[in-house]
Design a protein around this motif. Structure first.
Motif, short mmCIF file in Angstrom:
data_model
loop_
_atom_site.label_atom_id
_atom_site.label_comp_id
_atom_site.label_asym_id
_atom_site.label_seq_id
_atom_site.Cartn_x
_atom_site.Cartn_y
_atom_site.Cartn_z
N HIS A 160 0.81 -1.22 0.00
CA HIS A 160 0.00 0.00 0.00
C HIS A 160 0.85 1.27 0.00
O HIS A 160 0.59 2.20 -0.79
CB HIS A 160 -0.94 0.00 1.21
N LYS A 161 1.85 1.34 0.86
CA LYS A 161 2.66 2.57 0.94
C LYS A 161 3.39 2.83 -0.36
O LYS A 161 3.41 3.96 -0.87
CB LYS A 161 3.64 2.46 2.11
N SER A 162 4.01 1.79 -0.91
CA SER A 162 4.73 1.95 -2.17
C SER A 162 3.78 2.32 -3.30
O SER A 162 4.08 3.18 -4.14
CB SER A 162 5.48 0.65 -2.51
N HIS A 163 2.61 1.70 -3.29
CA HIS A 163 1.62 1.96 -4.34
C HIS A 163 1.19 3.42 -4.35
O HIS A 163 1.21 4.09 -5.40
CB HIS A 163 0.41 1.05 -4.12
N PHE A 164 0.79 3.94 -3.21
CA PHE A 164 0.26 5.30 -3.17
C PHE A 164 1.36 6.35 -3.35
O PHE A 164 1.11 7.42 -3.91
CB PHE A 164 -0.51 5.52 -1.88
N ARG A 165 2.56 6.05 -2.89
CA ARG A 165 3.68 6.96 -3.14
C ARG A 165 3.97 7.05 -4.63
O ARG A 165 4.16 8.13 -5.20
CB ARG A 165 4.91 6.49 -2.37
N THR A 166 4.00 5.88 -5.29
CA THR A 166 4.25 5.85 -6.73
C THR A 166 3.11 6.52 -7.49
O THR A 166 3.32 7.24 -8.47
CB THR A 166 4.41 4.39 -7.21
N LEU A 167 1.87 6.29 -7.04
CA LEU A 167 0.72 6.92 -7.69
C LEU A 167 0.83 8.43 -7.66
O LEU A 167 0.62 9.10 -8.68
CB LEU A 167 -0.56 6.47 -6.99
N ARG A 168 1.18 8.97 -6.50
CA ARG A 168 1.27 10.43 -6.35
C ARG A 168 2.27 11.03 -7.34
O ARG A 168 1.98 12.01 -8.04
CB ARG A 168 1.64 10.78 -4.91
#
Length: 221
Positions: free
Chosen positions: A104-112
């Motif tokens: 989750h953390k990696s996903h949303f950081r990358t999304l941003r």
């Protein structure tokens, strides 16, 4: 006044082979929201969803929770942008962050970071341009906010809903991403409309999620 309820889909299957299907919790969230609408006497005369399975399943669950049967309209403009396709375009030469689709953390950081580049037209050959995305979301909302309807339920996704709100408020793209990242599953967002204007009336509301069930039903992905 006529109201468009933009509803984010229930919890999908993050990290699974097929994300585009509701989890058990997602189905429960949709039913709980439908039950709340029925208790409040908020009954739609028009219902719609995008073309994604998680959106269709959410609307079906809401209607079951309300014990109502309505034929939904399908508006692909309500679909989420293709984040997976954006990542493939951005990392065509490799170098993608580890766990960006499972953590989750990696996903949303990358999304941003990825969406910010997409908004600036810095990603070559995206599945659709930022301008195409914003235009289709706006067109879908305009099609739903039409004369002759009073209460519209439209199930969409976090990115598309956040863009609809961002456009209404005339905010920079960065605020679209900030709204998307805090959007809860089955959150309700309200836009009041007339033939002459539209008004932002509510953001990220989850009245069907209470202290008694939040530990199970409060989710973001």
């Amino acid at each position: 006044m006529p109201t468009l309820y933009l509803i984010r889909h229930g919890q999908a299957s993050f990290g699974a082979a097929d994300y585009d299907v509701l989890s058990e919790v997602g189905h429960e969230q949709a039913g709980a929201l439908g039950h709340w609408f029925a208790e409040q006497g908020i009954l739609p005369d028009l219902v719609a969803h995008g073309s994604l399975r998680r959106q269709k399943e959410t609307l079906a669950g809401i209607l079951r929770g309300m014990d109502r049967q309505l034929q939904p309209e399908e508006h692909p403009g309500l679909d989420e942008y293709d984040f997976g396709g954006l990542l493939k375009a951005k990392y065509a030469a490799g170098g993608e962050p580890e766990g960006m689709m499972t953590d989750h953390k990696s996903h949303f950081r990358t999304l941003r970071h990825t969406v910010a580049e997409w908004q600036r037209d810095e990603i070559p050959n995206p599945p659709e341009t930022w301008a195409q995305f914003t235009t289709r979301v706006d067109d879908a909302c305009r099609a739903l906010m039409r004369e002759g309807v009073e209460t519209v339920f439209a199930v969409s996704s976090g990115g598309a809903i956040s863009q609809a709100i961002s456009a209404l408020l005339e905010t920079p793209g960065v605020h679209q991403t900030k709204m998307q990242l805090q959007m809860k599953n089955t959150a309700v967002n309200r836009i009041v409309f007339t033939p002459r204007s539209t008004y932002f009336h509510g953001f990220n509301e989850t009245p069907h999620i209470t202290a008694a069930n939040a530990g199970r039903l409060l989710t973001y992905a």
